[in-house]
Design an enzyme around this catalytic site. Structure first.
Site, PDB file in Angstrom:
ATOM      1  N   GLY A  45       0.672  -5.573   6.206  1.00 31.89           N
ATOM      2  CA  GLY A  45      -0.613  -5.059   5.766  1.00 31.89           C
ATOM      3  C   GLY A  45      -0.428  -4.327   4.453  1.00 31.89           C
ATOM      4  CD  GLN A  50       0.074   0.757   1.601  1.00 29.02           C
ATOM      5  OE1 GLN A  50      -0.619  -0.082   2.175  1.00 29.02           O
ATOM      6  NE2 GLN A  50       1.347   0.978   1.902  1.00 29.02           N
ATOM      7  CB  CYS A 106       4.092   3.219   5.720  1.00 29.54           C
ATOM      8  SG  CYS A 106       2.830   3.245   4.452  1.00 29.54           S
ATOM      9  CG  LEU A 107       4.909  -2.146   2.528  1.00 26.46           C
ATOM     10  CD1 LEU A 107       3.995  -3.173   1.859  1.00 26.46           C
ATOM     11  CD2 LEU A 107       6.336  -2.685   2.623  1.00 26.46           C
ATOM     12  CG  HIS A 148      -0.364   1.461   9.201  1.00 30.74           C
ATOM     13  ND1 HIS A 148       0.698   2.232   9.598  1.00 30.74           N
ATOM     14  CD2 HIS A 148      -0.213   1.265   7.872  1.00 30.74           C
ATOM     15  CE1 HIS A 148       1.461   2.491   8.534  1.00 30.74           C
ATOM     16  NE2 HIS A 148       0.925   1.913   7.480  1.00 30.74           N
ATOM     17  CD  GLU A 149      -2.058  -1.592   5.914  1.00 30.95           C
ATOM     18  OE1 GLU A 149      -2.276  -1.024   4.816  1.00 30.95           O
ATOM     19  OE2 GLU A 149      -0.911  -1.698   6.394  1.00 30.95           O
ATOM     20  CG  HIS A 152      -2.684   3.215   3.723  1.00 35.46           C
ATOM     21  ND1 HIS A 152      -1.866   4.176   3.173  1.00 35.46           N
ATOM     22  CD2 HIS A 152      -1.864   2.394   4.422  1.00 35.46           C
ATOM     23  CE1 HIS A 152      -0.611   3.948   3.520  1.00 35.46           C
ATOM     24  NE2 HIS A 152      -0.583   2.872   4.286  1.00 35.46           N
TER      25      HIS A 152
END
Length: 192
Positions: A45, A50, A106-107, A148-149, A152
Protein backbone atom coordinates in the site's frame (compact mmCIF):
# COMPACT_ATOMS: atom_id res chain seq x y z
CA UNK A 1 8.23 7.63 -12.32
CA UNK A 2 9.33 6.30 -8.95
CA UNK A 3 8.89 8.81 -6.13
CA UNK A 4 11.12 8.86 -3.06
CA UNK A 5 9.25 7.83 0.10
CA UNK A 6 8.85 10.45 2.83
CA UNK A 7 10.52 9.29 6.06
CA UNK A 8 9.21 9.36 9.61
CA UNK A 9 9.46 12.83 11.11
CA UNK A 10 8.25 14.73 8.03
CA UNK A 11 5.37 17.14 8.74
CA UNK A 12 3.27 15.85 5.80
CA UNK A 13 2.89 12.48 7.56
CA UNK A 14 1.07 14.20 10.45
CA UNK A 15 -1.24 16.37 8.36
CA UNK A 16 -4.89 15.53 7.61
CA UNK A 17 -5.10 15.32 3.80
CA UNK A 18 -7.55 17.20 1.60
CA UNK A 19 -10.21 15.83 -0.75
CA UNK A 20 -9.49 16.39 -4.45
CA UNK A 21 -11.67 17.10 -7.48
CA UNK A 22 -11.77 15.24 -10.83
CA UNK A 23 -9.67 18.00 -12.42
CA UNK A 24 -6.71 17.42 -10.06
CA UNK A 25 -3.65 17.95 -12.31
CA UNK A 26 -2.11 14.74 -13.69
CA UNK A 27 -4.20 12.42 -11.50
CA UNK A 28 -3.99 9.36 -13.78
CA UNK A 29 -0.22 9.72 -14.09
CA UNK A 30 0.09 10.26 -10.34
CA UNK A 31 -1.83 7.04 -9.61
CA UNK A 32 0.29 5.12 -12.14
CA UNK A 33 3.45 6.52 -10.51
CA UNK A 34 2.17 5.56 -7.06
CA UNK A 35 1.71 1.94 -8.21
CA UNK A 36 5.22 1.96 -9.67
CA UNK A 37 6.66 3.48 -6.48
CA UNK A 38 4.81 1.01 -4.23
CA UNK A 39 6.03 -2.04 -6.17
CA UNK A 40 9.60 -0.69 -6.46
CA UNK A 41 9.62 -0.30 -2.66
CA UNK A 42 8.12 -3.77 -2.05
CA UNK A 43 5.02 -2.29 -0.43
CA UNK A 44 1.41 -3.50 -0.38
CA UNK A 45 0.00 0.00 0.00
CA UNK A 46 1.05 3.59 -0.53
CA UNK A 47 -0.67 6.83 0.48
CA UNK A 48 -0.13 10.22 -1.14
CA UNK A 49 1.40 11.77 2.03
CA UNK A 50 4.18 9.19 1.73
CA UNK A 51 5.20 10.83 -1.55
CA UNK A 52 4.85 14.33 -0.08
CA UNK A 53 1.32 15.10 -1.32
CA UNK A 54 -1.34 15.99 1.26
CA UNK A 55 -4.30 14.66 -0.73
CA UNK A 56 -6.78 11.88 0.10
CA UNK A 57 -5.41 9.25 -2.26
CA UNK A 58 -3.98 5.81 -1.61
CA UNK A 59 -3.40 2.56 -3.48
CA UNK A 60 -3.40 -0.97 -2.07
CA UNK A 61 -2.61 -4.43 -3.41
CA UNK A 62 -3.50 -7.12 -0.86
CA UNK A 63 -3.35 -9.74 -3.64
CA UNK A 64 0.41 -9.92 -3.02
CA UNK A 65 -0.11 -10.92 0.60
CA UNK A 66 -2.29 -13.88 -0.38
CA UNK A 67 0.23 -14.99 -3.00
CA UNK A 68 2.89 -15.20 -0.29
CA UNK A 69 0.94 -16.86 2.52
CA UNK A 70 2.33 -20.02 4.09
CA UNK A 71 0.23 -23.17 3.50
CA UNK A 72 -1.05 -23.17 7.11
CA UNK A 73 -2.29 -19.56 6.69
CA UNK A 74 -4.28 -20.20 3.51
CA UNK A 75 -8.02 -20.13 4.11
CA UNK A 76 -7.64 -18.19 7.37
CA UNK A 77 -8.57 -14.78 5.98
CA UNK A 78 -12.08 -14.17 4.57
CA UNK A 79 -10.99 -11.64 1.95
CA UNK A 80 -8.91 -13.98 -0.26
CA UNK A 81 -7.67 -13.48 -2.93
CA UNK A 82 -7.34 -9.78 -1.97
CA UNK A 83 -7.90 -6.47 -3.72
CA UNK A 84 -5.84 -4.20 -5.97
CA UNK A 85 -7.40 -0.76 -6.06
CA UNK A 86 -6.95 3.02 -5.82
CA UNK A 87 -9.03 4.98 -3.31
CA UNK A 88 -9.72 8.70 -3.70
CA UNK A 89 -11.38 10.93 -1.08
CA UNK A 90 -11.94 7.95 1.21
CA UNK A 91 -13.86 8.42 4.44
CA UNK A 92 -14.54 5.66 6.98
CA UNK A 93 -18.24 5.16 7.69
CA UNK A 94 -17.86 2.35 10.23
CA UNK A 95 -15.49 -0.14 11.81
CA UNK A 96 -16.97 -3.51 12.75
CA UNK A 97 -16.04 -6.88 14.20
CA UNK A 98 -13.48 -7.92 16.77
CA UNK A 99 -10.08 -6.24 16.82
CA UNK A 100 -7.22 -8.55 15.91
CA UNK A 101 -3.44 -8.26 15.93
CA UNK A 102 -1.21 -8.42 12.87
CA UNK A 103 2.43 -7.50 12.40
CA UNK A 104 2.59 -4.26 10.39
CA UNK A 105 5.38 -2.27 8.83
CA UNK A 106 5.51 0.98 6.87
CA UNK A 107 7.63 2.24 3.99
CA UNK A 108 7.98 5.58 5.83
CA UNK A 109 9.21 3.78 8.98
CA UNK A 110 11.62 1.17 7.56
CA UNK A 111 13.03 -1.72 9.58
CA UNK A 112 10.35 -1.46 12.29
CA UNK A 113 7.49 -3.96 12.48
CA UNK A 114 5.00 -4.21 15.33
CA UNK A 115 1.75 -5.97 16.14
CA UNK A 116 -1.19 -3.59 15.72
CA UNK A 117 -4.80 -4.16 16.74
CA UNK A 118 -7.39 -3.22 14.10
CA UNK A 119 -11.08 -3.93 13.47
CA UNK A 120 -12.05 -6.94 11.33
CA UNK A 121 -13.90 -4.83 8.78
CA UNK A 122 -14.22 -1.28 7.52
CA UNK A 123 -16.98 0.38 5.51
CA UNK A 124 -15.66 3.17 3.31
CA UNK A 125 -17.15 5.84 1.12
CA UNK A 126 -14.77 6.80 -1.70
CA UNK A 127 -14.45 7.49 -5.41
CA UNK A 128 -12.43 5.46 -7.91
CA UNK A 129 -10.05 6.78 -10.62
CA UNK A 130 -13.07 7.76 -12.75
CA UNK A 131 -14.62 9.60 -9.79
CA UNK A 132 -17.42 7.04 -9.61
CA UNK A 133 -18.71 6.98 -6.00
CA UNK A 134 -18.64 3.75 -3.96
CA UNK A 135 -19.67 2.64 -0.50
CA UNK A 136 -18.14 -0.72 0.24
CA UNK A 137 -17.20 -2.95 3.16
CA UNK A 138 -13.79 -4.66 3.23
CA UNK A 139 -12.60 -7.24 5.74
CA UNK A 140 -9.60 -9.30 6.82
CA UNK A 141 -6.15 -8.46 5.52
CA UNK A 142 -7.58 -6.09 2.90
CA UNK A 143 -9.38 -4.08 5.60
CA UNK A 144 -6.13 -3.89 7.56
CA UNK A 145 -4.12 -2.60 4.59
CA UNK A 146 -6.86 -0.07 3.81
CA UNK A 147 -6.95 1.12 7.42
CA UNK A 148 -3.15 1.45 7.52
CA UNK A 149 -3.18 3.61 4.36
CA UNK A 150 -6.29 5.48 5.50
CA UNK A 151 -4.43 6.43 8.67
CA UNK A 152 -1.81 8.12 6.48
CA UNK A 153 -4.39 10.46 4.94
CA UNK A 154 -5.61 11.22 8.49
CA UNK A 155 -2.10 12.10 9.72
CA UNK A 156 -1.70 8.90 11.75
CA UNK A 157 1.01 6.23 11.76
CA UNK A 158 0.89 2.59 12.84
CA UNK A 159 3.25 3.33 15.74
CA UNK A 160 0.52 5.55 17.25
CA UNK A 161 -1.29 2.33 18.23
CA UNK A 162 1.61 1.06 20.33
CA UNK A 163 1.67 1.25 24.10
CA UNK A 164 3.69 4.24 25.43
CA UNK A 165 6.46 2.03 26.84
CA UNK A 166 6.91 0.26 23.48
CA UNK A 167 7.00 3.62 21.66
CA UNK A 168 9.62 4.84 24.11
CA UNK A 169 11.73 1.72 23.45
CA UNK A 170 11.56 2.42 19.68
CA UNK A 171 12.35 6.15 19.97
CA UNK A 172 16.06 5.70 19.22
CA UNK A 173 15.29 3.81 15.99
CA UNK A 174 12.64 6.38 15.03
CA UNK A 175 15.14 9.22 15.60
CA UNK A 176 17.67 7.40 13.40
CA UNK A 177 15.08 7.09 10.61
CA UNK A 178 14.23 10.79 10.77
CA UNK A 179 17.97 11.63 10.58
CA UNK A 180 18.53 9.35 7.58
CA UNK A 181 20.59 6.83 9.55
CA UNK A 182 18.94 3.78 8.04
CA UNK A 183 19.96 1.55 5.13
CA UNK A 184 17.14 0.72 2.74
CA UNK A 185 16.89 -0.33 -0.90
CA UNK A 186 14.54 2.45 -2.04
CA UNK A 187 14.83 6.23 -2.21
CA UNK A 188 13.67 8.26 0.79
CA UNK A 189 13.25 11.94 1.63
CA UNK A 190 14.35 12.68 5.19
CA UNK A 191 13.08 15.63 7.28
CA UNK A 192 15.38 18.60 7.52
Amino acid sequence: MIFPIVAYGAAVLRKVSQDITPDYPGLKTLIDDMWETMYASNGVGLAAPQINKDIRLFVIDSLQIFENLEDDEKGVYPDAPGVKQAFINAHVLSLDGEEWAYNEGCLSIPKIREDVMRAESVTLQYVDENFEPHTKTFNGITARVILHEYDHIEGKLFIDYLKPLRRKMLQGKLNDISKGKVKIDYKMIFPK
